[in-house]
Design a protein around this motif. Structure first.
Motif, PDB file in Angstrom:
ATOM      1  N   GLU A   1     -49.149   9.020 -25.875  1.00  0.00           N
ATOM      2  CA  GLU A   1     -47.924   8.433 -26.414  1.00  0.00           C
ATOM      3  C   GLU A   1     -47.573   9.022 -27.775  1.00  0.00           C
ATOM      4  N   LYS A   2     -48.626   9.369 -28.497  1.00  0.00           N
ATOM      5  CA  LYS A   2     -48.411   9.865 -29.858  1.00  0.00           C
ATOM      6  C   LYS A   2     -48.191  11.375 -29.908  1.00  0.00           C
ATOM      7  N   GLU A   3     -48.985  12.114 -29.111  1.00  0.00           N
ATOM      8  CA  GLU A   3     -48.971  13.575 -29.275  1.00  0.00           C
ATOM      9  C   GLU A   3     -48.735  14.358 -27.995  1.00  0.00           C
ATOM     10  N   GLY A   4     -48.657  13.669 -26.861  1.00  0.00           N
ATOM     11  CA  GLY A   4     -48.584  14.429 -25.614  1.00  0.00           C
ATOM     12  C   GLY A   4     -49.935  15.010 -25.267  1.00  0.00           C
ATOM     13  N   PHE A   5     -49.915  16.081 -24.484  1.00  0.00           N
ATOM     14  CA  PHE A   5     -51.183  16.647 -24.022  1.00  0.00           C
ATOM     15  C   PHE A   5     -51.069  18.166 -23.998  1.00  0.00           C
ATOM     16  N   VAL A   6     -52.166  18.850 -24.407  1.00  0.00           N
ATOM     17  CA  VAL A   6     -52.100  20.313 -24.522  1.00  0.00           C
ATOM     18  C   VAL A   6     -52.382  21.041 -23.215  1.00  0.00           C
ATOM     19  N   GLY A   7     -52.847  20.305 -22.218  1.00  0.00           N
ATOM     20  CA  GLY A   7     -53.104  20.940 -20.923  1.00  0.00           C
ATOM     21  C   GLY A   7     -54.543  21.386 -20.758  1.00  0.00           C
ATOM     22  N   ASN A   8     -54.979  21.365 -19.514  1.00  0.00           N
ATOM     23  CA  ASN A   8     -56.312  21.908 -19.194  1.00  0.00           C
ATOM     24  C   ASN A   8     -56.271  22.495 -17.793  1.00  0.00           C
ATOM     25  N   ASP A   9     -57.405  22.750 -17.202  1.00  0.00           N
ATOM     26  CA  ASP A   9     -57.456  23.406 -15.891  1.00  0.00           C
ATOM     27  C   ASP A   9     -56.709  22.620 -14.816  1.00  0.00           C
ATOM     28  N   ASP A  10     -56.756  21.292 -14.916  1.00  0.00           N
ATOM     29  CA  ASP A  10     -56.201  20.465 -13.841  1.00  0.00           C
ATOM     30  C   ASP A  10     -54.804  19.936 -14.151  1.00  0.00           C
ATOM     31  N   VAL A  11     -54.528  19.732 -15.423  1.00  0.00           N
ATOM     32  CA  VAL A  11     -53.290  19.054 -15.799  1.00  0.00           C
ATOM     33  C   VAL A  11     -52.484  19.944 -16.738  1.00  0.00           C
ATOM     34  N   ALA A  12     -51.212  20.117 -16.398  1.00  0.00           N
ATOM     35  CA  ALA A  12     -50.347  20.955 -17.240  1.00  0.00           C
ATOM     36  C   ALA A  12     -50.001  20.206 -18.531  1.00  0.00           C
ATOM     37  N   ALA A  13     -49.670  20.948 -19.536  1.00  0.00           N
ATOM     38  CA  ALA A  13     -49.326  20.340 -20.819  1.00  0.00           C
ATOM     39  C   ALA A  13     -48.049  19.523 -20.707  1.00  0.00           C
ATOM     40  N   PHE A  14     -47.924  18.482 -21.530  1.00  0.00           N
ATOM     41  CA  PHE A  14     -46.677  17.720 -21.612  1.00  0.00           C
ATOM     42  C   PHE A  14     -46.548  17.174 -23.024  1.00  0.00           C
ATOM     43  N   THR A  15     -45.339  16.867 -23.401  1.00  0.00           N
ATOM     44  CA  THR A  15     -45.099  16.332 -24.741  1.00  0.00           C
ATOM     45  C   THR A  15     -45.070  14.808 -24.682  1.00  0.00           C
ATOM     46  N   LYS A  16     -45.090  14.164 -25.883  1.00  0.00           N
ATOM     47  CA  LYS A  16     -45.048  12.704 -25.877  1.00  0.00           C
ATOM     48  C   LYS A  16     -43.721  12.205 -25.320  1.00  0.00           C
ATOM     49  N   GLU A  17     -42.646  13.013 -25.531  1.00  0.00           N
ATOM     50  CA  GLU A  17     -41.358  12.609 -24.993  1.00  0.00           C
ATOM     51  C   GLU A  17     -41.394  12.615 -23.467  1.00  0.00           C
ATOM     52  N   GLN A  18     -42.017  13.679 -22.920  1.00  0.00           N
ATOM     53  CA  GLN A  18     -42.121  13.759 -21.465  1.00  0.00           C
ATOM     54  C   GLN A  18     -42.929  12.582 -20.930  1.00  0.00           C
ATOM     55  N   TRP A  19     -44.037  12.295 -21.578  1.00  0.00           N
ATOM     56  CA  TRP A  19     -44.897  11.186 -21.153  1.00  0.00           C
ATOM     57  C   TRP A  19     -44.079   9.901 -21.045  1.00  0.00           C
ATOM     58  N   ALA A  20     -43.226   9.698 -22.047  1.00  0.00           N
ATOM     59  CA  ALA A  20     -42.432   8.469 -22.064  1.00  0.00           C
ATOM     60  C   ALA A  20     -41.482   8.394 -20.875  1.00  0.00           C
ATOM     61  N   THR A  21     -41.090   9.570 -20.353  1.00  0.00           N
ATOM     62  CA  THR A  21     -40.144   9.541 -19.235  1.00  0.00           C
ATOM     63  C   THR A  21     -40.842   9.416 -17.883  1.00  0.00           C
ATOM     64  N   PHE A  22     -42.173   9.590 -17.841  1.00  0.00           N
ATOM     65  CA  PHE A  22     -42.894   9.518 -16.562  1.00  0.00           C
ATOM     66  C   PHE A  22     -42.789   8.123 -15.970  1.00  0.00           C
ATOM     67  N   SER A  23     -42.666   8.084 -14.660  1.00  0.00           N
ATOM     68  CA  SER A  23     -42.642   6.789 -13.973  1.00  0.00           C
ATOM     69  C   SER A  23     -44.061   6.231 -13.932  1.00  0.00           C
ATOM     70  N   GLU A  24     -44.143   4.956 -13.558  1.00  0.00           N
ATOM     71  CA  GLU A  24     -45.433   4.284 -13.410  1.00  0.00           C
ATOM     72  C   GLU A  24     -46.346   5.069 -12.469  1.00  0.00           C
ATOM     73  N   ALA A  25     -45.751   5.472 -11.332  1.00  0.00           N
ATOM     74  CA  ALA A  25     -46.530   6.193 -10.334  1.00  0.00           C
ATOM     75  C   ALA A  25     -46.994   7.544 -10.867  1.00  0.00           C
ATOM     76  N   GLU A  26     -46.125   8.217 -11.591  1.00  0.00           N
ATOM     77  CA  GLU A  26     -46.488   9.525 -12.153  1.00  0.00           C
ATOM     78  C   GLU A  26     -47.612   9.384 -13.168  1.00  0.00           C
ATOM     79  N   LYS A  27     -47.486   8.380 -14.013  1.00  0.00           N
ATOM     80  CA  LYS A  27     -48.535   8.146 -15.009  1.00  0.00           C
ATOM     81  C   LYS A  27     -49.861   7.852 -14.318  1.00  0.00           C
ATOM     82  N   SER A  28     -49.760   6.985 -13.297  1.00  0.00           N
ATOM     83  CA  SER A  28     -50.978   6.612 -12.579  1.00  0.00           C
ATOM     84  C   SER A  28     -51.672   7.831 -11.995  1.00  0.00           C
TER      85      SER A  28
END
Length: 977
Positions: free
Chosen positions: A165-192
């Motif tokens: 929520e504060k900084e987003g995510f820089v990405g790793n082997d399994d999960v692509a990077a995203f910003t905190k703004e993007q995180w906020a737009t993710f649906s419940e299912a996407e977050k889950s």
RNA sequence: GCGGAUGUGGCGGAAUUGGUAUACGCGCCAGACUUAGGAUCUGGUGCCGCGAGGCGUACGGGUUCGAGUCCCUUCAUCCGCACCA
């Protein structure tokens, strides 16, 4: 008075139960000791003589520890969820709980008969909702946690979410990077679904070992050679949503902490092997004509200049994208056959297979074009599912290159004379050649340099890879702990802790539904808050056993899995006894859960068991008989009512009939005879051995219950007949033996004891015949506990005789006859020598030598005609862990009011043991010439003097050419010419 | 293929740091007591040799005054993992 073990054992069994003699308290000033057996799955067959081996050993140790002043936790319980009860339920409709209950009662009865000193007030069952409430609770903790690799510990996932929520995510082997703004737009299912990449218990689409016959998913360690460990059904790979445990997060710690525990080296090695840490580097090869690149993992970046092709796993996601049009058909066909092959087929196939994709990558250092292939030998699950192939220095790449005629350039200097046309050089020694900036470097230095260069260019980085995979956690079964998850709009949510336990619902049938859903889908009105579907899979067998040792410490706690105080007092297991077959299953998982609970400070320790001992398996000696199948011969007149002879034939004759004409004719003659005997109206001309020239296939060898076979392998024909007939339910048969009049000799083989092999020896029978004390001592006397050995009752009489002799030492015709006389030094020496040996041997768990020591002791005392109280009583106490009933009885007979359980282990007085002399071998020219009996306390000078004063020595010295003697006290007298 | 373990009488197995190999038990042989014994007790029991003596801990070497034990080679058996890059 006779040694009436039946009466004695029955009496004390009752007394100990009435007195709750083995109950232990959490509140005491005494030091603690925790001795635990792996709890059993209560199978329908009950215990056989092999099971108690470990239980008896741990029981002896627990009893010994009590005698030496420890407060000993020695509990027992049941791992009562499991497949057999469920399969029985599917067949008969009987609820697994009923079967389980019945089996547990049987186990309990057998445990008590052997006098295992368990504190039954602490009994646990994994099937008890009060127990699995906490198994579910731990699942929830795992679900709500992620692994913080920087801190190397688990943390609440809320911390991770806060970070997103504060900084987003820089990405790793399994999960692509995203910003905190993007995180906020993710649906419940996407977050889950995104968070599922972090949770320690998570749901994901995964390749699983699917067993169609059992309708369930199996963990890697439940699959052996491509078939299920239980039942031996074929297993195939299937992609499906699947609960898993992120045990891989703990790989490093599971590996490192092995060094802190006293476990058998073989188990530690099996775990090291299973975790399979390997250091190397990732490296990206840019695809020619695409934006993407192929990432490989290698432990040999030093050989990077020897890369002549890159191989992808057939299932690799890039395969479809990069395959050129002309190669498409071939590649797809290959990928499909590979996918549909079961693990077993893949393993059985030793042939090298693969296909060229038509694509090329650019070598990152040389800039050359390198072809991309797919091949079965590359596994999707390990590393990145892609390898850089260096055929000159890797056997598998070499085989592949040979098969498809790819270049094999050498880049490491092999030993002189190495023939690269025959094999690759895989050695990790030598200098790099033909390798640009690596030239001249030794392999080790070259690896380092190559990684540096790779990282500098930003095309990969040094990396550690593990062979260990995450553990599948869901089973499509009924008889297991429900997973406390419900689904709302397809999104999984955890139950609240307060809502636990989620009780296993009732179902009408125990098989999967018609649509292939797990049995739990049959449960009526089983919905969260009346509307949301629960998770239908249940937990695997290893769930309940991964923390059970903690529950014993505080078994009735309703607020916590165990109180902090209880855990602080009892801590972890001091001695854990169980089979080695759990090396990479239970023994890994319960270390994993312990570490997890430690991360949240629920436990003050990082390992569940300080010391582990694997008891060996006691095998059964199976008996076999060979019969001629009725299909081997034709018999006309097989109208309803005719009786088929089923002929058992000895091995000797079987071989003869297969190879020689004459015996065959004799056999046919016999065959006709028995046909006529059973069917007087049969047409003999129509009876003959039929079909082909090879008759071997018409013989069937099967197990014979061992109780029908004598010790010299002779079959009891009359007892055997009904058993043999039972193979032919729908066919009227008469069991015959050939040759007719001779005894039928069975063949023998040592195998695992099992009901299906008809070679089980029940401890109850031994107890009936010799008593539990004899059984306990005999099982220990058989050999070191960790050794596997076939069960044999040869020799049990020796142990039984020892107990009888002991009994007689206390009684004569008139009754109790203990002498109150003071013991002499000789007798004291015998006693204390034994006590010392027994104490030391128990502590190093060498129980077979303990039993020997007791026998020697009794022999020596009888030789001295000693039955003095001063000697016999300490001996009884020392013996009591081994033979609790007889020692308790004799203790009482000797006039003690209190139980021998309350006695203290006798203190060894070393003063009685001082040896007066030592045998000094005097050697000369490498041969011992004579032994000198000299006092121990002598100094070097004194020995020299003594040697020279000794008459025999003096005489011998005069004749010998000795010039000088070298003397080392307590060791040896050397002479030099 | 890799890793681990084990190899001692007719059998199960002892021998804790290198120090009289085969303790203890079974089995076997002989004897005693018994109407009898699947009871009990006594003695014997590695191999070769009449004997003195010699040979013996899977095979072959080595270190040592001395090796079942330590080191190297080979073999056999058991267990675990196995295309792990």
């Amino acid at each position: 008075m006779e040694y009436n073990f039946r009466e004695i054992e029955a009496n004390w069994r009752k007394k100990w139960a009435d007195d709750k003699a083995y109950q232990v308290d959490n509140n005491t000033a005494k030091p603690k000791y925790y001795v635990l057996d792996m709890f059993p799955y209560p199978s329908g067959a009950g215990l056989h003589v092999g099971h108690p081996l470990g239980y008896i050993a741990s029981d002896i140790f627990a009893r010994y520890k009590r005698l030496t002043g420890f407060n000993v936790l020695h509990p027992m319980g049941y791992d009562s969820f499991g497949l057999p009860a469920e399969q029985y339920a599917i067949q008969t409709g009987q609820h697994p709980a009923v079967t389980t209950e019945k089996n547990i009662a049987r186990y309990r009865d057998q445990f008590d008969k052997i006098a295992l000193s368990f504190d039954w007030s602490r009994e646990i069952r994994t099937t008890d909702p009060a127990y699995y409430k906490w198994t579910q609770w731990i699942f929830l903790q795992l679900f709500k946690s992620y692994y913080n690799y920087q801190k190397q510990k688990a943390e609440p996932i809320t911390i991770l979410v806060a970070g997103f929520e504060k900084e987003g995510f820089v990405g790793n082997d399994d999960v692509a990077a995203f910003t905190k703004e993007q995180w906020a737009t993710f649906s419940e299912a996407e977050k889950s679904s995104l968070l599922m990449n972090f949770r320690l218990a998570y749901l994901s689409e995964a390749w699983v070992n699917w067993c169609p016959a059992m309708g369930t998913v199996l963990a890697n360690d439940e699959v052996k050679d491509g078939v299920s460990e239980r039942g031996g059904y074929p297993v195939e790979r299937k992609l499906m949503p699947q609960w898993s445990m992120r045990i891989t997060a703990y790989a490093e710690r599971l590996l490192n902490d092995l060094n802190t525990i006293d476990w058998p080296e073989s188990i530690k090695d099996a775990q090291r092997n299973w975790i399979g840490r390997s250091e190397g580097t990732s490296l990206r090869f840019k695809l020619d004509g695409h934006n993407e690149s192929i990432e490989v993992f290698t432990t040999r970046p030093d050989t990077v200049f020897g890369v002549t092709f890159v191989t992808l796993a057939p299932e690799h996601e890039l395969v479809k994208k990069i395959t050129t049009a002309d190669r498409k058909a071939a590649v797809e066909a290959y990928a499909n056959t590979a996918k549909n092959k079961s693990e077993r087929e893949r393993q059985a196939e030793k042939k090298v297979t693969g296909e060229f994709t038509g694509a090329y990558v650019i070598h990152p250092f040389s800039g050359k074009k390198v072809p991309v292939w797919i091949g079965e030998y590359v596994l999707l699950g390990y590393g990145t599912g892609a390898v850089m192939a260096v055929p000159a220095h890797d056997t598998r790449d070499y085989a592949f290159a040979k098969q498809f005629r790819l270049a094999i350039p050498q880049v490491i200097e092999a030993p002189p004379g190495w023939d690269f046309s025959k094999e690759s050089f895989d050695g990790k020694e030598g200098k790099c050649i033909n390798s640009d900036f690596l030239n001249g470097l030794e392999v080790k230095a070259a690896i380092k340099k190559a990684i540096e260069e790779i990282e500098k260019r930003g095309i990969g980085k040094g990396k550690v890879n593990f062979r260990l995979r995450d553990a599948a956690f869901g089973r499509q079964r009924y008889w297991g702990e429900p997973i406390p998850i419900y689904y709302k709009d397809g999104v999984p949510y955890p139950l609240d802790e307060k809502e636990l336990p989620l009780v296993l619902p009732e179902v009408d049938k125990f098989q999967p539904t018609e649509t292939g859903e797990p049995p739990l889908a049959r449960a009526k009105n089983w919905k969260y808050q009346g509307k949301y579907e629960y998770e239908y899979t249940t937990m695997p067998g290893w769930a309940g056993s991964s923390w059970y040792y903690l529950r014993y410490e505080d078994p009735n706690n309703v607020n916590e899995f165990a109180s902090k105080d209880a855990i602080k007092y009892w801590e972890n297991i001091d001695l854990y006894v169980g089979g080695a077959e759990h090396a990479t299953g239970h023994l890994l998982y319960f270390r994993f859960w312990t570490k997890f609970l430690n991360d949240f400070r629920y436990l003050p320790f990082i390992e569940p068991a300080k010391k582990l001992v694997n008891q060996g398996m006691i095998q059964g000696v199976s008996a076999f008989a060979t019969r001629v199948n009725p299909t081997m011969y034709q018999m006309h007149g097989d109208e309803p009512g005719s009786i088929w002879p089923v002929i058992y034939i000895t091995k000797e004759w079987e071989n003869k009939i297969k190879t020689e004409q004459e015996p065959r004719e004799e056999f046919i003659k016999f065959l006709k005879k028995v046909v006529i005997k059973n069917n007087p109206n049969a047409n003999l001309s129509n009876v003959s051995t039929a079909r082909g020239t090879s008759h071997s296939m018409f013989f069937t060898t099967h197990h014979v219950p061992v109780e029908y076979v004598s010790s010299d392998n002779i079959l009891d024909k009359e007892k055997f007949k009904p058993f043999a007939s039972s193979f032919f339910k729908d066919l009227k048969v008469s069991i015959e033996f050939f040759p007719e009049e001779e005894p039928y000799i069975c063949t023998r083989e040592v195998e695992k004891m099992s009901k299906s092999k008809w070679n089980v020896v029940n401890p109850d029978d031994i107890i009936e015949q010799f008593g539990a004390d004899t059984l306990r001592m005999y099982e220990m006397f058989l050999g070191p506990i960790e050794l596997s050995k076939p069960w044999s009752t040869q020799g049990i009489s020796g142990v039984h005789g020892f107990l009888k002799k002991l009994w007689r030492n206390f009684f004569n015709e008139k009754g109790l006859a203990l002498s109150e006389e003071k013991a002499n030094p000789q007798e004291l020496k015998v006693l204390h020598k034994t006590l010392k040996k027994v104490k030391e041997d128990i502590e190093r768990l060498s129980f077979n030598t303990c039993v020997s020591a007791f026998m020697i002791c009794l022999n020596e005392l009888n030789e001295l005609k000693c039955n003095k109280r001063e000697i016999m009583e300490p001996l009884l106490v020392a013996l009591s862990p081994f033979a609790p009933h007889i020692t308790e009885e004799l203790w009482k007979q000797a006039g003690h009011k209190d139980s021998i359980l309350k006695a203290s282990f006798p203190i060894v007085n070393e003063a009685y043991l001082v040896e007066n002399t030592f045998s000094y071998p005097v050697s000369f020219n490498g041969k011992t010439r004579f032994m000198l009996e000299l006092p121990l306390t002598l100094t070097k000078e004194q020995i020299e003097k003594e040697v020279l004063a000794n008459e025999a020595t003096k005489k011998w010295l005069q004749d010998s050419p000795i010039k000088k003697m070298i003397i080392v006290p307590n060791k040896i007298v050397n002479v030099v010419i």
